[in-house]
Design an enzyme around this catalytic site. Structure first.
Site, PDB file in Angstrom:
ATOM      1  N   TYR A  90       0.834  -1.212   0.000  1.00  0.00           N
ATOM      2  CA  TYR A  90       0.000   0.000   0.000  1.00  0.00           C
ATOM      3  C   TYR A  90       0.872   1.267   0.000  1.00  0.00           C
ATOM      4  O   TYR A  90       0.537   2.253  -0.665  1.00  0.00           O
ATOM      5  CB  TYR A  90      -0.952  -0.005   1.198  1.00  0.00           C
TER       6      TYR A  90
HETATM    7  C1  LIG Z   1      -0.625  -8.024  -1.831  1.00  0.00           C
HETATM    8  C2  LIG Z   1      -1.343  -8.268  -3.177  1.00  0.00           C
HETATM    9  C3  LIG Z   1      -2.785  -7.752  -3.073  1.00  0.00           C
HETATM   10  C4  LIG Z   1      -0.594  -7.470  -4.272  1.00  0.00           C
HETATM   11  O1  LIG Z   1      -1.247  -7.645  -5.519  1.00  0.00           O
HETATM   12  P1  LIG Z   1      -0.391  -7.876  -6.858  1.00  0.00           P
HETATM   13  O2  LIG Z   1      -1.334  -7.862  -8.001  1.00  0.00           O
HETATM   14  O3  LIG Z   1       0.458  -9.077  -6.679  1.00  0.00           O
HETATM   15  O4  LIG Z   1       0.533  -6.571  -6.840  1.00  0.00           O
HETATM   16  P2  LIG Z   1       0.769  -5.580  -8.066  1.00  0.00           P
HETATM   17  O5  LIG Z   1       1.408  -6.376  -9.170  1.00  0.00           O
HETATM   18  O6  LIG Z   1      -0.481  -4.846  -8.395  1.00  0.00           O
HETATM   19  O7  LIG Z   1       1.808  -4.557  -7.439  1.00  0.00           O
HETATM   20  C5  LIG Z   1       1.680  -3.162  -7.669  1.00  0.00           C
HETATM   21  C6  LIG Z   1       2.990  -2.501  -7.310  1.00  0.00           C
HETATM   22  O8  LIG Z   1       3.250  -2.725  -5.917  1.00  0.00           O
HETATM   23  C7  LIG Z   1       4.551  -3.302  -5.776  1.00  0.00           C
HETATM   24  N1  LIG Z   1       4.499  -4.232  -4.656  1.00  0.00           N
HETATM   25  C8  LIG Z   1       3.861  -5.415  -4.597  1.00  0.00           C
HETATM   26  N2  LIG Z   1       4.012  -5.968  -3.374  1.00  0.00           N
HETATM   27  C9  LIG Z   1       4.787  -5.104  -2.663  1.00  0.00           C
HETATM   28  C10 LIG Z   1       5.298  -5.099  -1.332  1.00  0.00           C
HETATM   29  N3  LIG Z   1       5.042  -6.090  -0.481  1.00  0.00           N
HETATM   30  N4  LIG Z   1       6.046  -4.036  -0.929  1.00  0.00           N
HETATM   31  C11 LIG Z   1       6.307  -3.016  -1.779  1.00  0.00           C
HETATM   32  N5  LIG Z   1       5.845  -2.952  -3.048  1.00  0.00           N
HETATM   33  C12 LIG Z   1       5.089  -3.992  -3.473  1.00  0.00           C
HETATM   34  C13 LIG Z   1       4.810  -4.014  -7.093  1.00  0.00           C
HETATM   35  O9  LIG Z   1       6.188  -4.178  -7.321  1.00  0.00           O
HETATM   36  C14 LIG Z   1       4.164  -3.077  -8.085  1.00  0.00           C
HETATM   37  O10 LIG Z   1       5.035  -2.003  -8.343  1.00  0.00           O
HETATM   38  P3  LIG Z   1       5.149  -1.321  -9.811  1.00  0.00           P
HETATM   39  O11 LIG Z   1       3.733  -1.011 -10.260  1.00  0.00           O
HETATM   40  O12 LIG Z   1       5.973  -0.099  -9.559  1.00  0.00           O
HETATM   41  O13 LIG Z   1       5.795  -2.355 -10.661  1.00  0.00           O
HETATM   42  C15 LIG Z   1      -1.308  -9.764  -3.600  1.00  0.00           C
HETATM   43  O14 LIG Z   1       0.025 -10.206  -3.707  1.00  0.00           O
HETATM   44  C16 LIG Z   1      -2.077 -10.680  -2.664  1.00  0.00           C
HETATM   45  O15 LIG Z   1      -3.268 -10.877  -2.853  1.00  0.00           O
HETATM   46  N6  LIG Z   1      -1.395 -11.260  -1.649  1.00  0.00           N
HETATM   47  C17 LIG Z   1      -2.040 -12.182  -0.731  1.00  0.00           C
HETATM   48  C18 LIG Z   1      -3.148 -11.522   0.089  1.00  0.00           C
HETATM   49  C19 LIG Z   1      -2.721 -10.213   0.742  1.00  0.00           C
HETATM   50  O16 LIG Z   1      -1.621 -10.119   1.298  1.00  0.00           O
HETATM   51  N7  LIG Z   1      -3.601  -9.197   0.682  1.00  0.00           N
HETATM   52  C20 LIG Z   1      -3.365  -7.888   1.253  1.00  0.00           C
HETATM   53  C21 LIG Z   1      -4.565  -7.560   2.064  1.00  0.00           C
HETATM   54  S1  LIG Z   1      -4.200  -6.659   3.518  1.00  0.00           S
END
Ligand SMILES: CC(C)(COP(=O)(O)OP(=O)(O)OC[C@H]1O[C@@H](n2cnc3c(N)ncnc32)[C@H](O)[C@@H]1OP(=O)(O)O)[C@@H](O)C(=O)NCCC(=O)NCCS
Length: 170
Positions: free
Chosen positions: A139
């Site tokens: 986030y």
């Molecule tokens: C966390 C989650 C929602 C991220 O979704 P995703 O589609 O994999 O992430 P995205 O590809 O949209 O990432 C967007 C950006 O955030 C960055 N990013 C992703 N995870 C990150 C992290 N943990 N820390 C910092 N940056 C991060 C990516 O590198 C990307 O950057 P860019 O656009 O500059 O290349 C997903 O991995 C997930 O569902 N995880 C399991 C459930 C979870 O943890 N949910 C969170 C709810 S609190």
């Protein structure tokens, strides 16, 4: 993100059973509770659908409020002294493992911002509850900031999100 996804309101579909994001409570929520929450009007749920109808990701969105005193002083200074500000809460967000790392999570957050921007009641900020430090980092990468008093809750002024959306259109 090369693949296109349709984002729409969740309807009861067997595809919910196949969703797997790696966090069991988030999978279970989609399977067992999301439609109840919609029915009871406590949260709406939006899903990203892949071409074959698979649920690639989902998030929930609900109205909430934000105490003015929780905001950093430099943000609060520009606002009227209302004790509570209107906000929209992304209560849950999850991407299926097969679709993680393709910017879909970021796209769903921006979809939530666009919906909040279209709502008739005004929304000052988006709020999220990060379930762990990795989620908080995700986030923060999207420009959310932590509340000093509760660092796992983060906020993003809607004006900032809508500016980012406008820039993405150009
Ligand atoms: C966390 C989650 C929602 C991220 O979704 P995703 O589609 O994999 O992430 P995205 O590809 O949209 O990432 C967007 C950006 O955030 C960055 N990013 C992703 N995870 C990150 C992290 N943990 N820390 C910092 N940056 C991060 C990516 O590198 C990307 O950057 P860019 O656009 O500059 O290349 C997903 O991995 C997930 O569902 N995880 C399991 C459930 C979870 O943890 N949910 C969170 C709810 S609190």
């Amino acid at each position: 993100m090369t693949q296109r996804f349709r984002i729409e309101a969740l309807v009861p579909t067997p595809a919910r059973a196949d969703f797997s994001c790696g966090v069991a409570p988030l999978d279970r929520y989609l399977r067992e509770q999301a439609t109840q929450d919609i029915k009871r009007r406590v949260a709406n749920c939006f899903v990203a659908l892949a071409d074959d109808g698979a649920i690639a990701g989902y998030y929930t969105l609900a109205a909430t409020s934000l105490p003015l005193t929780d905001l950093p002083a430099e943000d609060a200074r520009r606002l009227p002294r209302y004790p509570l500000l209107p906000a929209a809460l992304i209560g849950r967000l999850a991407i299926d493992r097969r679709f993680q790392g393709r910017r879909l999570g970021g796209a769903l957050v921006m979809d939530a911002a666009a919906r909040a921007g279209r709502s008739d009641p005004a929304v000052y900020a988006l709020l999220v509850e990060a379930k762990d430090e990795a989620a908080a980092g995700f986030y923060e990468h999207l420009q959310f900031r932590r509340f000093a008093s509760r660092p796992m809750t983060l906020f993003l002024p809607l004006a900032t999100a809508l500016q980012a959306l406008d820039r993405a259109k150009d």
